[in-house]
Scaffold this active site. Structure first.
Site, PDB file in Angstrom:
ATOM      1  N   LYS A 170       0.971  -1.094   0.105  1.00  0.00           N
ATOM      2  CA  LYS A 170      -0.138   0.098  -0.092  1.00  0.00           C
ATOM      3  C   LYS A 170       0.945   1.220  -0.112  1.00  0.00           C
ATOM      4  CE  LYS A 170      -3.908   2.202   0.154  1.00  0.00           C
ATOM      5  NZ  LYS A 170      -3.294   2.824  -1.196  1.00  0.00           N
ATOM      6  N   GLY A 222      -2.509   8.285  -4.499  1.00  0.00           N
ATOM      7  CA  GLY A 222      -2.018   9.412  -4.859  1.00  0.00           C
ATOM      8  C   GLY A 222      -0.819   9.602  -3.861  1.00  0.00           C
ATOM      9  N   ASP A 223       0.240  10.766  -4.737  1.00  0.00           N
ATOM     10  CA  ASP A 223       1.223  11.406  -3.946  1.00  0.00           C
ATOM     11  C   ASP A 223       1.558  12.542  -4.758  1.00  0.00           C
ATOM     12  OD1 ASP A 223       3.187  10.485  -1.711  1.00  0.00           O
ATOM     13  OD2 ASP A 223       4.547  11.446  -3.190  1.00  0.00           O
ATOM     14  N   LYS A 283       5.266   1.676  -3.062  1.00  0.00           N
ATOM     15  CA  LYS A 283       5.208   2.944  -3.735  1.00  0.00           C
ATOM     16  C   LYS A 283       5.624   2.880  -5.077  1.00  0.00           C
ATOM     17  CE  LYS A 283       4.671   7.240  -1.915  1.00  0.00           C
ATOM     18  NZ  LYS A 283       4.409   7.578  -0.594  1.00  0.00           N
TER      19      LYS A 283
HETATM   20  N1  GLU Z   1       1.021   8.913  -0.653  1.00  0.00           N
HETATM   21  C1  GLU Z   1       0.543   9.085   0.826  1.00  0.00           C
HETATM   22  C2  GLU Z   1       1.810   8.791   1.829  1.00  0.00           C
HETATM   23  O1  GLU Z   1       2.919   8.948   1.455  1.00  0.00           O
HETATM   24  C3  GLU Z   1      -0.473   8.177   0.785  1.00  0.00           C
HETATM   25  C4  GLU Z   1      -0.261   6.895   0.387  1.00  0.00           C
HETATM   26  C5  GLU Z   1      -1.707   5.957   0.337  1.00  0.00           C
HETATM   27  O2  GLU Z   1      -2.791   6.424   0.621  1.00  0.00           O
HETATM   28  O3  GLU Z   1      -1.667   4.975  -0.093  1.00  0.00           O
HETATM   29  O4  GLU Z   1       1.368   8.151   2.871  1.00  0.00           O
END
Ligand code: GLU
Length: 449
Positions: free
Chosen positions: A93, A168-169, A129
């Site tokens: 995740k 997202g990121d 990621k």
């Molecule tokens: N990109 C966000 C983080 O750095 C959220 C990741 C997600 O919701 O899976 O935690």
């Protein structure tokens, strides 16, 4: 950098050797290993089963070509990544980042951090990621859609609601998740809502997911303040960035009685002594996708724009770095401390350099690392997965209540663990050890895999 425990030093050397040139990944690994000395001493079984060594090696790393056609009819080539870091606690995740700086080392540092962060939330999610060096800036809607479709045409075979669940990121928001989900649905002929999080409310998204990372950071700081019998009331707050995390952090600070007087983008920062006008900021950054200087032009005399300078020179009580990695260095930290800042919480992933963290610690500034402070985003993604699995949708109030509860849990767990391992009040040590132990115990139970 501080000297590591002997056994951990060997692991770090192996990481350096095996991942040459990936400096952000080295930095993220070093920071965790630096906290684990007391754990190695107390639990030799982790070392015997090579848990730390296995944790530093991603389970799977996927790199692929993304070819697409721009508005001028030119073929464009980008590189796509998905690093499936650790699945001991649940499906991989973590978000997708679209930014020209994305490379394998960046994705690995983010995936490594994500593994500990996700563990710390107490939710059943592993760490992963991904992303691409695609730059959405200046691209038309049609180009973004075609890029997302090309990206998903490869990614779809690696993900799934029980396997790997991206979100997202930086550079990936609701619009991109929509195009990615549409293409996944088209290719697989399944409405598998749990395969991505950050979806729109009408098609399987969760209330509060958009706001979650920003709200979560502020809830975390609120817990720190509470633990010191204090509150946001009357506090001056400075935030870097003006994207999704920053915008909702501003909203929540203002709700809790603080005033956000500055925020930034890569061109400079704005100061608004009257407090940031959130609606105007959202209009400029979210809807019009324009530079932050427009805010000063349109806001009137209380605001000014300072070009090519760092927002950390603005005196404040609380600082929330919410832009990107290594954006706050030792010098910035010294300036913040000298100007009377007492709390720093990371809304972005690893925005403070190791030198900055050292300066904060020595100056007695309370420092909350991203793994703990920004866990609200991914935690709410896990709530979105729960709703998708049960074909349910919860109210805003209920979901926000769950988020606040989770952030309280992350805070209390970090603090209690720091205490237990001899570093009272040190959120870095507490978050790293608490995140580590849960993954490590699951890895021991699952055998050598
Ligand atoms: N990109 C966000 C983080 O750095 C959220 C990741 C997600 O919701 O899976 O935690």
């Amino acid at each position: 950098m501080p000297i590591l425990h002997e056994k951990l030093h060997e692991i770090y050397d192996e990481v350096l050797h095996r991942n040459a040139g990936e400096t952000e990944f080295h930095q993220a690994v070093h920071e965790v290993l630096d906290s684990l000395g007391p754990v190695v001493a107390k639990h030799p079984d982790y070392t015997d089963a090579a848990v730390m060594r296995r944790l530093c090696e991603p389970e799977r790393q996927i790199i692929f070509r993304v070819a697409w056609v721009d508005d001028a009819g030119q073929v464009q080539i980008n590189r796509g990544f998905r690093v499936e870091f650790n699945s001991a606690l649940g499906p991989y995740k973590g978000g997708l980042r679209f930014h020209p700086s994305v490379n394998l080392g960046i994705v690995k540092f983010l995936g490594f951090e994500q593994t500990f962060k996700n563990s710390l939330t107490g939710m059943p999610i592993g760490g992963g990621k991904g992303g691409s060096d695609f730059d959405p800036k200046g691209r038309s809607d049609g180009e973004v859609m075609r890029f997302c479709q090309a990206f998903m045409t490869e990614l779809y075979r690696h993900i799934g609601e029980h396997t790997d669940v991206p979100a997202g990121d930086i550079g990936v928001g609701g619009r991109e998740i929509g195009y990615l989900f549409g293409q996944y649905k088209r290719i697989t002929n399944r409405f598998e809502s749990g395969v991505l999080t950050g979806k729109g409310i009408a098609w399987g998204g969760s209330q509060v997911r958009t706001e979650a990372t920003g709200f979560g950071v502020v809830f975390f700081v609120d817990e720190i303040l509470r633990a010191n019998a204090d509150s946001f009331d009357g506090k001056k707050v400075v935030i870097s960035g003006s994207g999704n995390v920053a915008i909702y952090a501003i909203e929540k600070v203002e709700k809790l009685g603080g005033t956000v007087i500055a925020c930034s983008d890569s061109s400079g920062y704005i100061v608004d002594e009257a407090g940031i006008d959130l609606e105007l900021l959202k209009e400029i950054k979210e809807r019009r996708r324009e530079r932050i200087s427009c805010y000063a032009d349109e806001r009137g005399p209380s605001a000014r724009f300072i070009e090519d300078s760092t927002v950390w020179e603005v005196p404040c009580d609380i600082a929330l770095p919410c832009a990107t990695q290594n954006e706050l260095n030792g010098h910035d930290a010294a300036v913040l401390a000298k100007n009377g800042c007492t709390i720093v919480a990371e809304g972005a992933n690893m925005p403070c350099t190791p030198e900055a963290v050292r300066v904060f610690t020595e100056a007695g500034v309370v420092f909350a690392p991203g793994k703990a402070a920004n866990a609200g985003g991914v935690a709410t993604s896990a709530l979105e997965m729960q709703q998708n699995a049960s074909r349910d949708s919860w109210s805003f109030e209920h979901t926000e209540g769950r988020l606040a509860e989770i952030m309280r849990g992350v805070h209390d767990r970090s603090l209690a663990t720091a205490d237990e391992y001899g570093s009272p009040g040190n959120y870095v040590v507490g978050a790293n050890i608490a995140g580590f132990i849960q993954v490590a115990d699951a890895m021991l139970a699952l055998g050598v895999i």
